[in-house]
Design a protein around this motif. Sequence first.
Motif, PDB file in Angstrom:
ATOM      1  N   UNK A 261      14.600  61.796 108.614  1.00 20.87           N
ATOM      2  CA  UNK A 261      15.530  62.808 109.108  1.00 20.87           C
ATOM      3  C   UNK A 261      14.811  64.059 109.572  1.00 20.87           C
ATOM      4  N   UNK A 262      13.809  64.480 108.793  1.00 23.54           N
ATOM      5  CA  UNK A 262      13.026  65.659 109.189  1.00 23.54           C
ATOM      6  C   UNK A 262      12.306  65.421 110.512  1.00 23.54           C
ATOM      7  N   UNK A 263      11.727  64.231 110.661  1.00 19.67           N
ATOM      8  CA  UNK A 263      10.997  63.914 111.897  1.00 19.67           C
ATOM      9  C   UNK A 263      11.936  63.920 113.094  1.00 19.67           C
ATOM     10  N   UNK A 264      13.136  63.398 112.919  1.00 22.25           N
ATOM     11  CA  UNK A 264      14.087  63.346 114.031  1.00 22.25           C
ATOM     12  C   UNK A 264      14.582  64.731 114.407  1.00 22.25           C
ATOM     13  N   UNK A 265      14.877  65.560 113.415  1.00 15.68           N
ATOM     14  CA  UNK A 265      15.403  66.893 113.734  1.00 15.68           C
ATOM     15  C   UNK A 265      14.313  67.790 114.306  1.00 15.68           C
ATOM     16  N   UNK A 266      13.047  67.510 113.977  1.00 19.68           N
ATOM     17  CA  UNK A 266      11.937  68.291 114.546  1.00 19.68           C
ATOM     18  C   UNK A 266      11.853  68.139 116.052  1.00 19.68           C
ATOM     19  N   UNK A 267      12.456  67.068 116.582  1.00 21.11           N
ATOM     20  CA  UNK A 267      12.447  66.840 118.022  1.00 21.11           C
ATOM     21  C   UNK A 267      13.399  67.758 118.765  1.00 21.11           C
ATOM     22  N   UNK A 268      14.357  68.373 118.057  1.00 21.59           N
ATOM     23  CA  UNK A 268      15.398  69.128 118.753  1.00 21.59           C
ATOM     24  C   UNK A 268      15.537  70.578 118.286  1.00 21.59           C
ATOM     25  N   UNK A 269      14.772  71.006 117.273  1.00 20.85           N
ATOM     26  CA  UNK A 269      14.850  72.398 116.826  1.00 20.85           C
ATOM     27  C   UNK A 269      13.446  72.987 116.759  1.00 20.85           C
TER      28      UNK A 269
ATOM     29  N   UNK B 259      12.626  75.466 114.435  1.00 23.22           N
ATOM     30  CA  UNK B 259      12.354  75.989 113.097  1.00 23.22           C
ATOM     31  C   UNK B 259      11.450  75.022 112.319  1.00 23.22           C
ATOM     32  N   UNK B 260      10.944  75.484 111.181  1.00 20.72           N
ATOM     33  CA  UNK B 260      10.101  74.638 110.332  1.00 20.72           C
ATOM     34  C   UNK B 260      10.957  73.540 109.713  1.00 20.72           C
ATOM     35  N   UNK B 261      10.466  72.306 109.764  1.00 22.15           N
ATOM     36  CA  UNK B 261      11.239  71.170 109.258  1.00 22.15           C
ATOM     37  C   UNK B 261      10.562  70.431 108.108  1.00 22.15           C
ATOM     38  N   UNK B 262       9.292  70.726 107.838  1.00 23.00           N
ATOM     39  CA  UNK B 262       8.507  69.940 106.891  1.00 23.00           C
ATOM     40  C   UNK B 262       9.043  69.916 105.476  1.00 23.00           C
ATOM     41  N   UNK B 263       9.742  70.980 105.080  1.00 23.94           N
ATOM     42  CA  UNK B 263      10.243  71.052 103.702  1.00 23.94           C
ATOM     43  C   UNK B 263      11.769  71.159 103.653  1.00 23.94           C
ATOM     44  N   UNK B 264      12.433  70.757 104.704  1.00 24.57           N
ATOM     45  CA  UNK B 264      13.894  70.831 104.725  1.00 24.57           C
ATOM     46  C   UNK B 264      14.520  69.875 103.709  1.00 24.57           C
ATOM     47  N   UNK B 265      15.623  70.321 103.134  1.00 28.71           N
ATOM     48  CA  UNK B 265      16.444  69.434 102.325  1.00 28.71           C
ATOM     49  C   UNK B 265      17.354  68.629 103.253  1.00 28.71           C
TER      50      UNK B 265
ATOM     51  N   UNK C 139      19.993  80.889 105.709  1.00 29.07           N
ATOM     52  CA  UNK C 139      18.532  81.041 105.655  1.00 29.07           C
ATOM     53  C   UNK C 139      17.827  79.841 106.290  1.00 29.07           C
ATOM     54  N   UNK C 140      16.731  80.135 107.011  1.00 27.84           N
ATOM     55  CA  UNK C 140      15.895  79.073 107.555  1.00 27.84           C
ATOM     56  C   UNK C 140      14.499  79.627 107.794  1.00 27.84           C
ATOM     57  N   UNK C 141      13.525  78.732 107.944  1.00 24.23           N
ATOM     58  CA  UNK C 141      12.130  79.140 108.053  1.00 24.23           C
ATOM     59  C   UNK C 141      11.611  78.961 109.469  1.00 24.23           C
ATOM     60  N   UNK C 142      10.899  79.989 109.958  1.00 23.62           N
ATOM     61  CA  UNK C 142      10.205  79.927 111.236  1.00 23.62           C
ATOM     62  C   UNK C 142       8.753  80.330 111.011  1.00 23.62           C
ATOM     63  N   UNK C 143       7.824  79.477 111.451  1.00 25.12           N
ATOM     64  CA  UNK C 143       6.394  79.776 111.344  1.00 25.12           C
ATOM     65  C   UNK C 143       5.999  80.172 109.924  1.00 25.12           C
ATOM     66  N   UNK C 144       6.574  79.456 108.957  1.00 31.23           N
ATOM     67  CA  UNK C 144       6.225  79.681 107.564  1.00 31.23           C
ATOM     68  C   UNK C 144       6.905  80.870 106.925  1.00 31.23           C
ATOM     69  N   UNK C 145       7.764  81.565 107.650  1.00 31.03           N
ATOM     70  CA  UNK C 145       8.449  82.752 107.124  1.00 31.03           C
ATOM     71  C   UNK C 145       9.942  82.468 106.991  1.00 31.03           C
ATOM     72  N   UNK C 146      10.467  82.607 105.767  1.00 30.96           N
ATOM     73  CA  UNK C 146      11.894  82.407 105.530  1.00 30.96           C
ATOM     74  C   UNK C 146      12.666  83.628 106.037  1.00 30.96           C
ATOM     75  N   UNK C 147      13.663  83.366 106.847  1.00 32.41           N
ATOM     76  CA  UNK C 147      14.482  84.447 107.400  1.00 32.41           C
ATOM     77  C   UNK C 147      15.924  84.280 106.964  1.00 32.41           C
TER      78      UNK C 147
END
Length: 306
Positions: A112-120, A122-128, A252-260
């Motif tokens: 799921x993380x790999x698929x969503x990384x194709x369309x967003x 934001x950081x996806x590596x540690x998404x729930x 909340x979501x993370x961009x470039x390692x920074x939680x915003x």
Amino acid sequence: MMTAALLIPALILDAVLGEPKWLWSRLPHPAVLMGRLVQALDDGLNDGDGRRGKGILAVAVLVLVGLLLGWALSCLGSVVSVLVAAVLIAQRSLVDHVRAVATGLRQDLPEGRAAVAMIVSRDTGHMTGPQVARSAIESGAENFSDGVIAPVFWFLIAGLPGLLVYKLVNTADSMIGYRTEAYEEFGWAAARLDDVLNLAPARLSALLLALVTGRTGQWGEISTDAEKHRSPNAGWPEAAMARALGVSLAGPRSYDGEMREFPWVNAAGSKSPTAHSILRCTEVLWRAWGLTLAVVVALCLLFSLI
């Protein structure tokens, strides 16, 4: 209204064929060519002093190219206009990419993380799982406006020149319209013009989503949540989709390692969307597409009677 008549087959062609791999594996996709033009302008102009002025010049070049190329292609006849419009409307590919996230998430979380990384972005590596689902739904809602309704709107208003200008400006915004050191000044014009071009389509997208899901009675809440978004436009389809599905988006979501920290859209909704929620999103997108087609057909019939 000639453009409405041309849009009907264009919408259907895109819905049926999407982006066939056999074609775009052999030819560069128009979006790729647009990206190359934007990159060339970035490489050639984005340095030294006066970057805001240079960014304005770059956008002026894009607008001129869009107008001239759109006019030239439209002179080749209705078939060419239909084909170009079909290529630049992205309903089928949008739904396919969003559905792929649901498919991946049902297999396991890394898929799921790999698929969503194709369309967003934001950081996806540690998404729930819920974060993956929210990201896919947000992308589906926002890109329904950017990739479907805005192209339809500008084609109706100004034919192929209007459609090409919109797509070039939207491509530029996605590449250089960032508030970073490199693009704060140079990308200013692209970002502002993209905001202007999307003002009406974003709100029309929200209205379509609300209509097909019976949420027009919540328009006041949709409007309130839309205004919380950092973008003047993206919040509208996201707020409408959040209520259509009964889920909370953004947050909340993370961009470039920074939680915003971003405010929740439809904060009272479920904060645990699933793969099933993503599939429901794709169903809503198709229903909204169907209503869009019906509106275009109605416009065509109306103008044929005038």
